[in-house]
Design a protein around this motif. Structure first.
Motif, PDB file in Angstrom:
ATOM      1  N   TYR A   5       5.755   2.261   2.817  1.00 57.84           N
ATOM      2  CA  TYR A   5       6.164   3.664   2.902  1.00 57.84           C
ATOM      3  C   TYR A   5       7.152   3.973   1.781  1.00 57.84           C
ATOM      4  O   TYR A   5       8.120   3.222   1.570  1.00 57.84           O
ATOM      5  N   TYR A   6       6.890   5.074   1.095  1.00 57.53           N
ATOM      6  CA  TYR A   6       7.715   5.496  -0.033  1.00 57.53           C
ATOM      7  C   TYR A   6       8.298   6.882   0.249  1.00 57.53           C
ATOM      8  O   TYR A   6       7.594   7.770   0.723  1.00 57.53           O
ATOM      9  N   CYS A   7       9.559   7.072  -0.085  1.00 58.66           N
ATOM     10  CA  CYS A   7      10.118   8.421  -0.040  1.00 58.66           C
ATOM     11  C   CYS A   7      10.097   9.004  -1.456  1.00 58.66           C
ATOM     12  O   CYS A   7      10.123   8.276  -2.457  1.00 58.66           O
ATOM     13  N   GLN A   8      10.033  10.309  -1.493  1.00 60.78           N
ATOM     14  CA  GLN A   8       9.987  11.032  -2.762  1.00 60.78           C
ATOM     15  C   GLN A   8      10.767  12.324  -2.605  1.00 60.78           C
ATOM     16  O   GLN A   8      10.742  12.944  -1.525  1.00 60.78           O
ATOM     17  N   ALA A   9      11.473  12.694  -3.652  1.00 62.42           N
ATOM     18  CA  ALA A   9      12.235  13.938  -3.592  1.00 62.42           C
ATOM     19  C   ALA A   9      12.194  14.633  -4.939  1.00 62.42           C
ATOM     20  O   ALA A   9      12.098  13.988  -5.997  1.00 62.42           O
ATOM     21  N   GLU A  10      12.286  15.935  -4.881  1.00 64.92           N
ATOM     22  CA  GLU A  10      12.373  16.731  -6.099  1.00 64.92           C
ATOM     23  C   GLU A  10      13.553  17.688  -5.974  1.00 64.92           C
ATOM     24  O   GLU A  10      13.956  18.050  -4.870  1.00 64.92           O
ATOM     25  N   ASP A  54      12.098  14.381 -10.219  1.00 61.71           N
ATOM     26  CA  ASP A  54      11.095  13.970  -9.232  1.00 61.71           C
ATOM     27  C   ASP A  54      11.243  12.458  -9.121  1.00 61.71           C
ATOM     28  O   ASP A  54      10.876  11.735 -10.038  1.00 61.71           O
ATOM     29  N   SER A  55      11.830  12.003  -8.044  1.00 63.97           N
ATOM     30  CA  SER A  55      12.187  10.589  -7.932  1.00 63.97           C
ATOM     31  C   SER A  55      11.542   9.932  -6.713  1.00 63.97           C
ATOM     32  O   SER A  55      11.327  10.594  -5.689  1.00 63.97           O
ATOM     33  N   TRP A  56      11.278   8.630  -6.844  1.00 62.52           N
ATOM     34  CA  TRP A  56      10.647   7.844  -5.784  1.00 62.52           C
ATOM     35  C   TRP A  56      11.528   6.657  -5.405  1.00 62.52           C
ATOM     36  O   TRP A  56      12.242   6.104  -6.242  1.00 62.52           O
ATOM     37  N   GLY A  57      11.415   6.271  -4.147  1.00 59.64           N
ATOM     38  CA  GLY A  57      12.032   5.046  -3.693  1.00 59.64           C
ATOM     39  C   GLY A  57      11.181   3.841  -4.049  1.00 59.64           C
ATOM     40  O   GLY A  57      10.063   3.972  -4.547  1.00 59.64           O
ATOM     41  N   GLN A  58      11.716   2.656  -3.744  1.00 57.43           N
ATOM     42  CA  GLN A  58      11.031   1.415  -4.108  1.00 57.43           C
ATOM     43  C   GLN A  58       9.983   1.006  -3.073  1.00 57.43           C
ATOM     44  O   GLN A  58       9.171   0.113  -3.332  1.00 57.43           O
ATOM     45  N   GLY A  59       9.995   1.650  -1.928  1.00 57.30           N
ATOM     46  CA  GLY A  59       9.037   1.335  -0.874  1.00 57.30           C
ATOM     47  C   GLY A  59       9.613   0.391   0.163  1.00 57.30           C
ATOM     48  O   GLY A  59      10.424  -0.485  -0.151  1.00 57.30           O
ATOM     49  N   THR A  60       9.199   0.584   1.411  1.00 56.93           N
ATOM     50  CA  THR A  60       9.612  -0.297   2.495  1.00 56.93           C
ATOM     51  C   THR A  60       8.369  -0.631   3.334  1.00 56.93           C
ATOM     52  O   THR A  60       7.578   0.253   3.661  1.00 56.93           O
ATOM     53  N   GLN A  61       8.219  -1.900   3.668  1.00 54.07           N
ATOM     54  CA  GLN A  61       7.033  -2.351   4.371  1.00 54.07           C
ATOM     55  C   GLN A  61       7.144  -2.067   5.867  1.00 54.07           C
ATOM     56  O   GLN A  61       8.152  -2.404   6.499  1.00 54.07           O
ATOM     57  N   VAL A  62       6.094  -1.487   6.412  1.00 52.88           N
ATOM     58  CA  VAL A  62       5.961  -1.301   7.860  1.00 52.88           C
ATOM     59  C   VAL A  62       4.699  -2.042   8.298  1.00 52.88           C
ATOM     60  O   VAL A  62       3.611  -1.773   7.780  1.00 52.88           O
ATOM     61  N   THR A  63       4.870  -2.971   9.217  1.00 53.19           N
ATOM     62  CA  THR A  63       3.736  -3.742   9.731  1.00 53.19           C
ATOM     63  C   THR A  63       3.665  -3.565  11.238  1.00 53.19           C
ATOM     64  O   THR A  63       4.642  -3.819  11.946  1.00 53.19           O
ATOM     65  N   VAL A  64       2.506  -3.116  11.710  1.00 52.47           N
ATOM     66  CA  VAL A  64       2.294  -2.904  13.141  1.00 52.47           C
ATOM     67  C   VAL A  64       1.265  -3.933  13.600  1.00 52.47           C
ATOM     68  O   VAL A  64       0.087  -3.854  13.253  1.00 52.47           O
ATOM     69  N   SER A  65       1.741  -4.896  14.373  1.00 49.67           N
ATOM     70  CA  SER A  65       0.859  -5.991  14.777  1.00 49.67           C
ATOM     71  C   SER A  65       1.413  -6.669  16.021  1.00 49.67           C
ATOM     72  O   SER A  65       2.624  -6.724  16.216  1.00 49.67           O
ATOM     73  N   SER A  66       0.504  -7.157  16.838  1.00 50.85           N
ATOM     74  CA  SER A  66       0.919  -7.913  18.019  1.00 50.85           C
ATOM     75  C   SER A  66       0.966  -9.409  17.699  1.00 50.85           C
ATOM     76  O   SER A  66       1.324 -10.216  18.559  1.00 50.85           O
ATOM     77  N   ARG A  79       9.699  14.018   0.812  1.00 49.08           N
ATOM     78  CA  ARG A  79       8.427  13.593   1.385  1.00 49.08           C
ATOM     79  C   ARG A  79       8.394  12.092   1.668  1.00 49.08           C
ATOM     80  O   ARG A  79       9.133  11.326   1.042  1.00 49.08           O
ATOM     81  N   TRP A  80       7.541  11.723   2.573  1.00 46.95           N
ATOM     82  CA  TRP A  80       7.194  10.329   2.813  1.00 46.95           C
ATOM     83  C   TRP A  80       5.711  10.153   2.510  1.00 46.95           C
ATOM     84  O   TRP A  80       4.876  10.922   2.992  1.00 46.95           O
ATOM     85  N   TYR A  81       5.406   9.128   1.737  1.00 42.75           N
ATOM     86  CA  TYR A  81       4.038   8.726   1.432  1.00 42.75           C
ATOM     87  C   TYR A  81       3.846   7.295   1.946  1.00 42.75           C
ATOM     88  O   TYR A  81       4.815   6.579   2.228  1.00 42.75           O
ATOM     89  N   ARG A  82       2.591   6.887   2.010  1.00 43.51           N
ATOM     90  CA  ARG A  82       2.322   5.492   2.337  1.00 43.51           C
ATOM     91  C   ARG A  82       1.094   4.990   1.583  1.00 43.51           C
ATOM     92  O   ARG A  82       0.215   5.770   1.219  1.00 43.51           O
ATOM     93  N   GLN A  83       1.102   3.668   1.371  1.00 47.03           N
ATOM     94  CA  GLN A  83      -0.018   3.012   0.708  1.00 47.03           C
ATOM     95  C   GLN A  83      -0.410   1.820   1.552  1.00 47.03           C
ATOM     96  O   GLN A  83       0.392   0.888   1.751  1.00 47.03           O
TER      97      GLN A  83
END
Length: 124
Positions: free
Chosen positions: A97-102, A112-124, A35-39
């Motif tokens: 954005y975080y990935c997660q797998a089981e 059940d493991s998670w990644g450390q997260g990667t930043q996605v920024t959408v801006s002009s 899965r992919w999650y986001r915060q």
């Protein structure tokens, strides 16, 4: 015992595209749903992360309504890697954005493991 390493985040203009990758490594017997999650920024830390997309080991997928038609989740089982292709990005997609797998370890225990997260920024 299972490490999830994400890559592919960055800064992109509205309407642009990014592709996230997440590779799982370790003593894995089987990798099930990924899965992919986001915060989003400013989100209450106690608030649950938003589930963006999921893919089963058989390739069935589902998506949050907010990303349907714009994001595509896929996986390469041989590489134990899950991808998130993000097109037509909007400023409201800005998040970590975080990935997660089981799955099951070689020791026959579930994980059940998670990644450390990667930043996605959408801006002009």
């Amino acid at each position: 015992q299972v490490r999830m390493v994400e890559s592919g985040g960055g800064l992109v203009q509205p309407g642009g595209s990014l592709r996230l990758s997440c590779a799982a490594s370790g003593s894995i017997l089987s990798l099930n749903t990924m899965r992919w999650y986001r915060q989003a920024p400013g989100q209450d830390p106690g608030q649950e992360r938003e589930l963006v997309a999921a893919i089963t080991s058989g390739g069935s997928t589902n998506y949050a309504d907010s990303v349907k038609g714009r994001f595509t989740i896929s996986r390469d089982n041989a590489k134990s890697t899950v991808y998130l292709q993000m097109n037509s990005l909007k400023p409201q997609d800005t998040a970590v954005y975080y990935c997660q797998a089981e799955g099951i370890l070689r020791s026959d225990y579930p994980f059940d493991s998670w990644g450390q997260g990667t930043q996605v920024t959408v801006s002009s």
